[in-house]
Scaffold this motif. Structure first.
Motif, short mmCIF file in Angstrom:
data_model
loop_
_atom_site.label_atom_id
_atom_site.label_comp_id
_atom_site.label_asym_id
_atom_site.label_seq_id
_atom_site.Cartn_x
_atom_site.Cartn_y
_atom_site.Cartn_z
N SER A 37 0.97 -1.20 0.09
CA SER A 37 -0.13 -0.18 -0.19
C SER A 37 0.94 1.10 -0.12
CB SER A 37 -0.70 -0.06 1.24
OG SER A 37 -1.50 1.20 1.55
N TRP A 39 -0.17 4.11 0.84
CA TRP A 39 -0.68 4.95 1.75
C TRP A 39 -0.05 4.59 3.09
CZ3 TRP A 39 -3.36 8.77 0.11
CH2 TRP A 39 -4.22 8.82 -1.00
N ALA A 43 2.76 6.59 5.12
CA ALA A 43 2.67 6.95 6.43
C ALA A 43 3.95 6.42 7.17
CB ALA A 43 1.68 6.47 7.10
N PHE A 153 4.56 12.60 4.24
CA PHE A 153 3.46 11.60 3.75
C PHE A 153 3.10 11.69 2.27
CE2 PHE A 153 -1.06 10.54 3.12
CZ PHE A 153 -0.98 9.33 3.37
N THR A 157 3.98 8.75 -0.29
CA THR A 157 3.05 8.16 -0.94
C THR A 157 2.83 8.34 -2.61
OG1 THR A 157 1.46 8.50 1.12
CG2 THR A 157 0.41 7.98 -0.83
#
Length: 175
Positions: A37, A39, A43, A153, A157
Motif C-alpha cells: 500500500s 498509503w 505514513a 506523507f 505516498t
C-alpha cells in the motif's frame, strides 16, 4: 508487516544519515513488492523521517544536550591560532547571513513554517537544512511535526504509487 517495520528503520536511518536514500529504498521495495500500500508506506516513512529529524531539530533548538565531544572547548584567555583566525575570517559572511536569517525567522514564523512545509514535500530547500533552521528559529514542535509529517506523507505516498501509475500509463499507451 515485516517490510513496513524494515521501511520504518530505513526511514529513521535515512533521516539521521543523509547517505542513506529512502527514495531509492522505496522505489526498490515497491518495484519488487508491487502489492504494498502506497498509503501505508507513505505514513510509515513520514513518521520515521520526522522521528529521525527530530534529533537535529531539538539539538538546533538547544533542547537536546549534545555529547561533550561535539562541543568546541575554548579557553577565553587563549590566543587564536592563525589557522583559526583565517577560518573565522572566511566564515564571517556565512555566520552573518545565518544570523540575519535566524532573526528573520523569529520575526516571521509563518515564513519558516511555509519553507519547512515546501521542503518536506519537494526537498527544496534541502529538508535537513530546513530542519536545523526550524530548530534555530525556535519553530514550535507542533508546527515542525505537522508540516513535516504532512509533506513527507504526500511525497512518499506519491513516490510509492509512481511505479504502478507509470506501469498503468505505459500499458494504456502501448495498446
Amino acid at each position: 508487516m515485516t517490510w513496513l517495520c524494515v521501511t520504518l528503520g530505513v526511514a529513521i536511518g535515512s533521516a539521521l544519515l543523509p547517505l542513506i536514500s529512502i527514495e531509492v529504498f522505496l522505489l526498490g521495495l515497491v518495484t519488487s513488492h508491487p502489492g504494498m500500500s502506497p498509503w501505508a508506506l507513505g505514513a510509515v516513512i513520514a513518521v520515521g523521517q520526522i522521528s529521525g529529524k527530530m534529533l537535529y531539530f531539538l539539538a538546533a533548538r538547544g533542547s537536546l544536550k549534545l555529547p561533550n565531544f561535539l562541543h568546541r572547548k575554548r579557553d577565553p584567555d587563549a590566543e587564536v591560532s592563525p589557522r583559526r583566525a583565517l577560518w573565522l575570517a572566511k566564515t564571517a559572511r556565512v555566520r552573518g547571513w545565518l544570523s540575519r536569517l535566524r532573526d528573520r525567522c523569529h520575526r516571521h514564523p509563518q515564513w519558516m513554517i511555509g519553507t519547512h512545509a515546501v521542503s518536506s514535500l519537494v526537498g527544496i530547500p534541502p529538508f535537513m537544512a530546513t530542519t536545523v533552521l526550524a530548530g534555530l528559529a525556535d519553530m514550535s514542535i507542533t508546527a515542525f511535526v505537522t508540516t513535516g509529517v504532512i509533506g513527507r506523507f504526500i511525497r512518499f505516498t506519491v513516490l510509492a504509487a509512481s511505479p504502478a501509475l507509470f506501469a498503468g500509463w505505459m500499458h494504456l499507451h502501448h495498446h
